[in-house]
Design an enzyme around this catalytic site. Structure first.
Site, PDB file in Angstrom:
ATOM      1  N   ILE A 224      19.353  -3.064  -5.697  1.00 56.24           N
ATOM      2  CA  ILE A 224      19.728  -2.234  -6.857  1.00 56.24           C
ATOM      3  C   ILE A 224      21.140  -2.580  -7.334  1.00 56.24           C
ATOM      4  CG2 ILE A 224      20.101   0.131  -7.685  1.00 56.24           C
ATOM      5  CD1 ILE A 224      17.939   0.991  -5.576  1.00 56.24           C
TER       6      ILE A 224
ATOM      7  N   ASP B 194      30.835  -4.509   0.019  1.00 52.14           N
ATOM      8  CA  ASP B 194      29.613  -4.586   0.832  1.00 52.14           C
ATOM      9  C   ASP B 194      29.939  -5.415   2.068  1.00 52.14           C
ATOM     10  OD1 ASP B 194      27.115  -5.201   1.999  1.00 52.14           O
ATOM     11  OD2 ASP B 194      26.101  -4.978   0.068  1.00 52.14           O
TER      12      ASP B 194
ATOM     13  N   ALA C  35      22.105   6.774  -4.885  1.00 51.39           N
ATOM     14  CA  ALA C  35      21.674   6.287  -3.558  1.00 51.39           C
ATOM     15  C   ALA C  35      21.068   7.442  -2.758  1.00 51.39           C
ATOM     16  CB  ALA C  35      22.849   5.635  -2.844  1.00 51.39           C
ATOM     17  N   ARG C  36      21.873   8.120  -1.977  1.00 55.58           N
ATOM     18  CA  ARG C  36      21.385   9.247  -1.182  1.00 55.58           C
ATOM     19  C   ARG C  36      22.470  10.323  -1.138  1.00 55.58           C
ATOM     20  NH1 ARG C  36      17.027   7.744  -1.848  1.00 55.58           N
ATOM     21  NH2 ARG C  36      15.431   7.071  -0.385  1.00 55.58           N
TER      22      ARG C  36
ATOM     23  N   ASP D 243      21.899  11.524  -8.943  1.00 56.36           N
ATOM     24  CA  ASP D 243      20.439  11.639  -8.934  1.00 56.36           C
ATOM     25  C   ASP D 243      19.962  12.300  -7.645  1.00 56.36           C
ATOM     26  OD1 ASP D 243      18.075  10.951 -10.373  1.00 56.36           O
ATOM     27  OD2 ASP D 243      17.602   9.461  -8.835  1.00 56.36           O
TER      28      ASP D 243
ATOM     29  N   GLU E 109      17.379  18.546  -1.016  1.00 49.19           N
ATOM     30  CA  GLU E 109      16.333  18.288  -2.012  1.00 49.19           C
ATOM     31  C   GLU E 109      15.010  18.803  -1.456  1.00 49.19           C
ATOM     32  OE1 GLU E 109      16.310  14.092  -2.942  1.00 49.19           O
ATOM     33  OE2 GLU E 109      18.429  14.085  -3.408  1.00 49.19           O
TER      34      GLU E 109
ATOM     35  N   HIS F 222      16.300  13.331  -8.419  1.00 50.40           N
ATOM     36  CA  HIS F 222      15.858  12.126  -7.687  1.00 50.40           C
ATOM     37  C   HIS F 222      14.757  11.391  -8.467  1.00 50.40           C
ATOM     38  CE1 HIS F 222      15.852  10.462  -3.336  1.00 50.40           C
ATOM     39  NE2 HIS F 222      15.519   9.510  -4.192  1.00 50.40           N
TER      40      HIS F 222
ATOM     41  N   GLY G 147      15.087   8.283  -9.762  1.00 46.52           N
ATOM     42  CA  GLY G 147      15.350   6.842  -9.825  1.00 46.52           C
ATOM     43  C   GLY G 147      14.097   5.993  -9.832  1.00 46.52           C
ATOM     44  N   ALA G 148      13.161   6.337  -8.970  1.00 43.79           N
ATOM     45  CA  ALA G 148      11.970   5.498  -8.812  1.00 43.79           C
ATOM     46  C   ALA G 148      10.774   6.074  -9.554  1.00 43.79           C
ATOM     47  CB  ALA G 148      11.645   5.377  -7.334  1.00 43.79           C
TER      48      ALA G 148
HETATM   49  P1  NAD Z   1      19.240  -2.724  -0.262  1.00 42.15           P
HETATM   50  O1  NAD Z   1      18.965  -2.654   1.186  1.00 42.15           O
HETATM   51  O2  NAD Z   1      18.622  -3.823  -1.060  1.00 42.15           O
HETATM   52  O3  NAD Z   1      20.812  -2.764  -0.524  1.00 42.15           O
HETATM   53  C1  NAD Z   1      21.711  -1.956   0.141  1.00 42.15           C
HETATM   54  C2  NAD Z   1      23.020  -2.697   0.221  1.00 42.15           C
HETATM   55  O4  NAD Z   1      23.969  -1.821   0.828  1.00 42.15           O
HETATM   56  C3  NAD Z   1      22.959  -3.969   1.078  1.00 42.15           C
HETATM   57  O5  NAD Z   1      23.517  -5.056   0.377  1.00 42.15           O
HETATM   58  C4  NAD Z   1      23.790  -3.614   2.293  1.00 42.15           C
HETATM   59  O6  NAD Z   1      24.488  -4.733   2.825  1.00 42.15           O
HETATM   60  C5  NAD Z   1      24.753  -2.604   1.710  1.00 42.15           C
HETATM   61  N1  NAD Z   1      25.388  -1.767   2.712  1.00 42.15           N
HETATM   62  C6  NAD Z   1      24.921  -1.351   3.918  1.00 42.15           C
HETATM   63  N2  NAD Z   1      25.858  -0.623   4.565  1.00 42.15           N
HETATM   64  C7  NAD Z   1      26.934  -0.592   3.743  1.00 42.15           C
HETATM   65  C8  NAD Z   1      28.199  -0.011   3.844  1.00 42.15           C
HETATM   66  N3  NAD Z   1      28.578   0.642   4.945  1.00 42.15           N
HETATM   67  N4  NAD Z   1      29.061  -0.159   2.813  1.00 42.15           N
HETATM   68  C9  NAD Z   1      28.712  -0.836   1.706  1.00 42.15           C
HETATM   69  N5  NAD Z   1      27.520  -1.442   1.558  1.00 42.15           N
HETATM   70  C10 NAD Z   1      26.643  -1.312   2.564  1.00 42.15           C
HETATM   71  O7  NAD Z   1      18.815  -1.285  -0.845  1.00 42.15           O
HETATM   72  P2  NAD Z   1      18.486  -0.917  -2.352  1.00 42.15           P
HETATM   73  O8  NAD Z   1      17.030  -1.046  -2.592  1.00 42.15           O
HETATM   74  O9  NAD Z   1      19.441  -1.620  -3.244  1.00 42.15           O
HETATM   75  O10 NAD Z   1      18.795   0.661  -2.322  1.00 42.15           O
HETATM   76  C11 NAD Z   1      20.129   1.153  -2.318  1.00 42.15           C
HETATM   77  C12 NAD Z   1      20.147   2.655  -2.211  1.00 42.15           C
HETATM   78  O11 NAD Z   1      19.403   3.259  -3.269  1.00 42.15           O
HETATM   79  C13 NAD Z   1      19.535   3.234  -0.931  1.00 42.15           C
HETATM   80  O12 NAD Z   1      20.344   4.314  -0.503  1.00 42.15           O
HETATM   81  C14 NAD Z   1      18.232   3.809  -1.371  1.00 42.15           C
HETATM   82  O13 NAD Z   1      17.854   4.843  -0.525  1.00 42.15           O
HETATM   83  C15 NAD Z   1      18.599   4.304  -2.756  1.00 42.15           C
HETATM   84  N6  NAD Z   1      17.443   4.500  -3.639  1.00 42.15           N
HETATM   85  C16 NAD Z   1      17.451   5.582  -4.466  1.00 42.15           C
HETATM   86  C17 NAD Z   1      16.381   5.799  -5.335  1.00 42.15           C
HETATM   87  C18 NAD Z   1      16.381   6.962  -6.287  1.00 42.15           C
HETATM   88  O14 NAD Z   1      15.301   7.383  -6.690  1.00 42.15           O
HETATM   89  N7  NAD Z   1      17.511   7.474  -6.701  1.00 42.15           N
HETATM   90  C19 NAD Z   1      15.286   4.930  -5.312  1.00 42.15           C
HETATM   91  C20 NAD Z   1      15.326   3.820  -4.465  1.00 42.15           C
HETATM   92  C21 NAD Z   1      16.404   3.621  -3.618  1.00 42.15           C
END
Ligand code: NAD
Length: 321
Positions: A152, A172, A232-233, A257, A262, A281, A283-284
């Protein structure tokens, strides 16, 4: 004899047709609770789970199970240790919703940049206050700080760079500069993201390391006219600290979001603030992301059951075939 795939909840036709056209028998489950799955699963070879939990009791009942596909990116509803013990491969659909969430992050940035919550609240009562007196900015030329540059975060970076001419910096610790989309400047200085950005957006996972990752200190480092975005979360943000930063105007606003609790608790004082926009929430929750999640789950199930290396194994399940 064809393989049986259990669907405790309906999936989109993209996934159904993919499996049916390859000869799989799809079993519509009698429910999505644990006891429903325990009843339905004993002779099934695969399962696609949306909201249902894959517990140890489910794995124990699933005598024929070879593969679980999570209809989405998260897999905290699957007991991975039990899956391993029972020799079941676990898959997810990590990129199915990335574009939808990246677009939503841009939506929250745009919404904040026009101070839209306040504009909307005032436009009927005092048209010219809403139009002229609520501060508004462009995204163009602003600095965006991205925390977590994965599926993302990298899509957000490209949209911000190429669509909005923003400067993008990123934090990151698990990525190198070579992993960054061209034009993104990776920093190992967490504080710098907060000090230098006009918008900070969170795209890291919720892990023990990232619990309350953004709190009082980070908000106090941010510029007074900066915005904070979280798609994110909820767990990654210290929510009382966010509330304080918004109500004390340490930052200009936020777009989120996700919250810690929740579905939302309407008594949460954060809902009374007029410098935050909150989504449930979503996003997806687009048609495209849901269709893709169904298709990717179906592709994954077929890959495992036809002896191929799966495209999207959950970490730890890469080697199973
Ligand atoms: P991903 O695994 O592809 O990317 C996550 C990134 O975070 C990775 O590059 C990882 O190296 C990095 N990371 C891990 N620990 C870290 C830290 N301590 N500091 C900084 N970076 C760190 O995941 P994604 O698919 O890109 O999803 C990212 C977030 O979005 C997740 O929290 C996921 O739960 C959330 N998400 C939210 C929704 C929504 O509906 N709002 C939908 C899907 C995912």
């Amino acid at each position: 004899m064809s393989y049986k795939i259990l669907l405790p909840q309906e999936i989109m036709k993209e996934g159904r047709e993919y499996l049916e056209s390859r000869g799989y028998e799809l079993i519509n489950g009698s429910g999505m609770e644990e006891q429903d799955i325990i009843r339905d699963i004993p002779d099934c070879d695969g399962i696609i789970v949306r909201l249902s939990k894959m517990t140890d009791a489910v794995f124990t009942a699933a005598k024929n199970l070879k593969v679980v596909a999570r209809h989405g990116a998260g897999y905290d509803t699957v007991d991975l240790e039990s899956a391993k013990r029972h020799g079941v491969v676990v898959l997810n659909a990590p990129v199915a919703n990335s574009m939808s969430v990246a677009e939503l992050a841009m939506f929250y940035m745009l919404y904040c940049s026009r101070n839209f919550k306040r504009v909307e609240n005032y436009m009927l009562e005092d048209y010219y206050y809403a139009k002229l007196k609520t501060p508004k900015v462009e995204l163009d030329g602003k600095t965006l700080g991205i925390i977590g540059v994965g599926n993302i975060g990298s899509r957000v970076a490209k949209k911000a760079l190429h669509g909005f001419n923003m400067k993008v910096i990123a934090y990151d610790p698990y990525k190198t500069q070579a992993d960054m989309p061209e034009g993104v400047e990776l920093t190992s200085d967490f504080d710098h993201i907060f000090e230098a950005s006009d918008f900070v957006t969170l795209h890291c996972p919720a892990t023990p390391e990232t619990m309350d990752f953004v709190g009082k200190r980070q908000f106090s480092l941010m510029k007074k006219n900066a915005y904070f975005i979280n798609t994110a979360r909820g767990k990654v943000v210290d929510e009382p600290a966010l509330y304080e930063a918004l109500s004390d105007h340490l930052i200009a606003g936020a777009g989120v979001d996700v919250l810690k609790e929740e579905p939302f608790n309407s008594k949460n004082p954060i809902f009374a603030l007029d410098n935050i926009v909150i989504g449930p929430h979503i996003g997806a929750a687009t048609k495209e992301a849901t269709d893709r999640a169904s298709l990717h789950s179906a592709i994954g199930i077929d890959e495992v059951l036809s002896g191929k290396k799966p495209s999207w194994p959950v970490p730890g399940f890469e080697g199973e075939e």
